[in-house]
Each structure stands twice: as structure tokens, then as C-alpha cells.
Design an enzyme around this catalytic site. Structure first.
Site, PDB file in Angstrom:
ATOM      1  CB  SER A   8      -0.574  -0.273   1.024  1.00 12.48           C
ATOM      2  OG  SER A   8      -2.183   1.209   1.140  1.00 12.48           O
ATOM      3  CE  LYS A  41      -0.208   5.480  -2.315  1.00 11.66           C
ATOM      4  NZ  LYS A  41      -0.488   4.846  -2.565  1.00 11.66           N
ATOM      5  CD1 TRP A  59      -8.138   3.300  -1.919  1.00 10.63           C
ATOM      6  CD2 TRP A  59      -9.812   4.711  -3.714  1.00 10.63           C
ATOM      7  NE1 TRP A  59      -7.883   4.513  -1.946  1.00 10.63           N
ATOM      8  CE2 TRP A  59      -8.852   5.252  -2.488  1.00 10.63           C
ATOM      9  CE3 TRP A  59     -10.364   5.176  -4.127  1.00 10.63           C
ATOM     10  CZ2 TRP A  59      -9.271   6.571  -2.329  1.00 10.63           C
ATOM     11  CZ3 TRP A  59     -10.769   6.479  -3.965  1.00 10.63           C
ATOM     12  CH2 TRP A  59     -10.474   7.462  -3.033  1.00 10.63           C
ATOM     13  CG  HIS A  88      -5.609  -2.523   0.499  1.00  5.52           C
ATOM     14  ND1 HIS A  88      -5.298  -1.956  -1.052  1.00  5.52           N
ATOM     15  CD2 HIS A  88      -5.384  -1.978   1.642  1.00  5.52           C
ATOM     16  CE1 HIS A  88      -4.536  -1.244  -0.337  1.00  5.52           C
ATOM     17  NE2 HIS A  88      -4.372  -1.068   0.826  1.00  5.52           N
TER      18      HIS A  88
END
Ligand code: GCU
Length: 428
Positions: free
Chosen positions: A262, A266, A353, A403
Site C-alpha cells: 500500500s 509506493k 481503489w 486490499h
């Protein structure tokens, strides 16, 4: 009259912009037509046909754009001042591993910051390859091991886990252990290294704590427009952990896999893009400004992420809120910066998302840079079915479910790592 017209027009524009910001698109038909910036044509229009030109011209250009416009540059060099070994135990998990807990201390003037690093390394092997990545709640949350030190850094409140007044308690020990199949990792011959990301920079909209103030001039209270947001600071922290790993005799520093889930996915991508000592990168469900293409505006957008998490990126990124088409880069270029090193990207079916398709397409496009090195990027042209991993030098899977980072994901990471660099001596 002219003034009225002007006011009316600007009102219309701002209504349009805020409407765009408020709605979330989950419909493939509503994805705008877009053209990705060229990976292999330089700013001056030169075709990048070989690795030499890529490394000399295009790679530095792209890196700079990400630095200036998205993540923010690190304003100064800050090195580790001291390493304090808090604890070393040679027999953990029934003799499977050693455990070490060290604190990397950073000092400047009267400021001091400590980053606590936890290492589990398989025993009785030659130098080991390791996975390194941050955790979300403190090192003690990754396993029930009663001897992992509790963090005293700021942690978001979570009363159901006994985290109050932003301090953890024993109650959160081991709460994330499902995300950390440590024994499986060790049994495969890999070590695992982690730190709490909030040690480097607490995840709140506040540039007064963590590492940021170390670089402020007198009277400065936040980084400059092109200077580091939190993701960049966390990535910087991973590089400092790498500095330390290079000094550990039982670690093979040429085989360090940086990973993250998540927001930390990044971070892992940006760390690997900037620091080529990371030999492999895994980004799990990294989504917007991770692996996913921004121009698709599917799920989370630049406007959404900069308004909910304004401290993650540099100030310059705000220019592209609802104006993705003006970005000089897109995320396939970030992935391209990791070439020719192995890169694994994941999505999850219910994680719309994060735009699974945008994550896949981006990984696919990045293959163009791998091709310069005569490496296979993704081995497939179409998005694979759920739970059907594909592994070239770029790997990808979309897991069934939401997720998260699960045992299933880890199984694939280990397989992918084994494919590219198996441990020299595997533990039985
Ligand atoms: C939010 C955010 C995502 C991020 C995620 C996470 O959902 O919008 O961009 O990846 O948090 O880090 O958990």
C-alpha cells in the site's frame, strides 16, 4: 459585464473540478482517453535505443521529474551517526534463526532520531539474501515474539489494540503476524528485516517531526515545493537501512529485496527507483502514485490522494489535481526506473481503489525498458486471471480478495525471489 462573465466561467470551472474530485470512477467505460508520456524518447526528442542512452540520458531525466513533481527531493545528505545494538539472540524459532535489534541513530545540532531495525536471519547459512520492508504498527506487531522491543514513536490511535495517546502497549504485540509469515521466509533461506515507518517520519500532516526538520534552515517549517514528502522520507530511511545492511557480515547485500504494502508499496518503488543497491522490488497493492497509471483516473486520483494525504508527496504535485494529463510522467516510468532489476507488482480483485488494471498496464509498459536490457518484462500481454501469477523479470498477480498482504502473496514473492536469486545454501 465582462467581469460577470469571468466570475461565471471560473465558477463553472471550479464546480467542474470539485465534481471531478468528489466522484470516484469504477467504470472502465468512463476512463478518459489518454496518451502516456513516452518512456523511450528524451526531452530533446532523441530516441532511446540502448541501455547506454537510457542510463546516460533518459533515466536521469525521468528520475528528476519524479523527484521534482511527485515525491520531492531529499534536501541534504544525512548519514547514520551511530548504530546501537540493543539485543542479539542466536536461537529463535527453535534454532531456525538469529534475531538482532539495532537502533540507527541520526543526529544534527540538538536533534536526534532513532530508527529501530529488527532482523531475523536464517542460521547456519552462508551470506543470506534478505527481504526488507517497513511495518505499519511497530516491530512488535509483526510477531508474537515477546522480546521484540515496543516502539515509543508516534502511532495512530487504535484503542481496540490498546494504542492510546499515540503510544503502543503490549496489546498490539503480534497483531499483524498474518501479514508476516516469518518462519516460512526463514525456512526458504531468506532473512527478513523491518522497521516501523513512523520512526523515520510519523504518518501525519505535520512536518515538525521525524526526519524533515533535520534539513530546515532557521525559520523554515516545512519542506520546499520540490522537497521530500513523507513517501520520499520513508524511502530515504530504507536506503539508510541498506547502508547498515551493507555492514552486516552475514547478509548478502547484493541480494536485498525491498518490499512494501500500500503506501509502503509506493515507498518501496520510489526507494528502488532511487537506490540501485536494492536488487529487487516488490510492490503490493500500491495503487495511486505507486504502480497504477495516474492518467486512467480509476479509483483513487491525484486530487483525492493530495487532499486526504497532503503530506505524502511534495507540494508541486498539487498542480496535477484533476489535471493528470499535464503530468510530465506516469507511473510506468517509475517502474521503468527499476529495470533491469526484477520487479513484482500485485493487485487484489476487490481493491478497485488501487486500480488493478492500471497497475497491470503500468507493469506491462515498463517492459520496454527491460527490453533494452534484453530481459523479458511481463511474460503475458493480457491481464492474468485471479490467483494466476506470471513471472518474467517483471512479475504480476491479482489475488482474489481485498486490499491486504497475505500468505498467498508471500508465497509468490518467495517463488519470484527464488527464480531470480535463490539462497546459496538453503536451510533444510
Ligand atoms: C489509502 C490511500 C492509498 C494507500 C492506502 C494505504 O487507502 O488512499 O493510496 O495506498 O491508504 O496505504 O493503506
Amino acid at each position: 459585464m465582462d467581469n460577470f462573465l469571468l466570475i461565471f466561467l471560473s465558477l463553472l470551472i471550479s464546480i467542474n473540478v470539485s465534481a471531478q474530485l468528489n466522484q470516484v470512477n469504477y467504470d472502465e467505460k468512463e476512463v478518459p482517453e489518454y496518451k502516456l508520456p513516452e518512456l523511450l524518447i528524451s526531452k530533446s526528442g532523441r530516441k532511446i535505443k540502448n541501455t547506454k542512452r537510457w542510463e546516460k540520458i533518459r533515466r536521469p531525466e525521468i528520475l528528476k521529474l519524479f523527484e521534482q513533481e511527485i515525491y520531492g527531493k531529499v534536501p541534504q545528505t544525512i548519514s547514520i551517526s551511530e548504530v546501537n545494538v540493543h539485543e542479539e539472540t542466536t536461537d529463535i524459532f527453535d534454532g531456525l534463526a538469529t534475531r538482532t535489534q539495532v537502533e540507527l541513530v541520526f543526529r544534527k545540532d540538538d536533534q536526534e532520531l532513532g530508527v529501530n531495525v529488527l532482523l531475523y536471519l536464517p542460521k547456519d547459512t552462508a551470506k543470506v539474501p534478505v527481504f526488507v520492508g517497513y511495518n505499519f504498527k511497530g516491530n512488535h506487531a509483526i510477531n508474537d515474539d515477546p522480546d521484540i522491543l515496543l516502539t515509543d514513536s508516534w502511532v495512530p490511535d487504535n484503542p481496540s489494540l490498546g494504542i492510546v495517546h499515540n503510544q503502543v502497549t503490549e496489546q498490539s504485540r503480534g497483531v499483524s503476524n498474518e501479514r508476516w509469515p516469518i518462519e516460512e521466509i526463514l525456512k526458504s533461506g531468506y532473512g527478513i528485516v523491518t522497521a516501523y515507518y513512523g520512526d523515520v517520519d510519523p504518518d501525519r500532516d505535520n512536518f515538525q517531526d521525524g526526519i524533515h526538520p533535520f534539513t530546515y534552515r532557521l525559520g523554515q517549517f516545512r519542506p520546499g515545493n520540490d522537497e521530500w514528502g513523507a513517501v520520499s522520507a520513508w524511502a530515504w530511511g530504507l536506503s539508510r537501512i541498506m547502508d547498515y545492511l551493507e555492514t552486516v557480515p552475514t547478509i548478502d547485500a547484493s541480494k536485498v529485496v525491498v518490499f512494501g504494502h500500500s503506501r509502503l508499496g509506493k515507498t518501496a518503488l520510489w526507494a528502488a527507483a532511487k537506490d540501485q543497491r536494492f536488487a529487487m522490488c516488490i510492490s503490493n497493492n500500491s495503487g495511486c502514485l505507486g504502480a497504477a497509471l495516474s492518467r486512467r483516473q480509476f479509483g483513487e486520483t491525484i486530487g483525492k490522494i493530495t487532499s486526504t494525504f497532503p503530506h505524502w508527496f511534495c507540494e508541486n504535485l498539487n498542480k496535477y489535481s484533476a489535471r493528470e494529463e499535464l503530468l510530465p510522467v506516469d507511473q510506468h516510468m517509475l517502474l521503468g526506473l527499476i529495470a533491469p532489476r526484477p520487479l513484482y507488482v500485485t493487485s487484489a480483485t476487490a481493491d478497485l481503489w488501487a486500480d488493478p488494471k492500471g497497475e497491470f498496464l503500468s507493469a506491462s509498459e515498463a517492459g520496454k525498458v527491460y527490453a533494452l536490457y534484453e530481459k523479458e518484462g511481463l511474460p503475458v500481454a493480457e491481464m492474468p486471471e485471479p490467483n494466476s501469477p506470471v513471472m518474467g523479470t517483471i512479475g504480476y498477480h491479482i489475488r482474489k480478495g481485498k486490499h491486504n498482504i497475505t500468505a498467498y502473496d508471500w508465497k509468490q514473492f518467495i517463488r519470484f525471489a527464488e527464480k531470480h536469486f535463490a539462497p546459496v545454501i538453503a536451510i533444510e
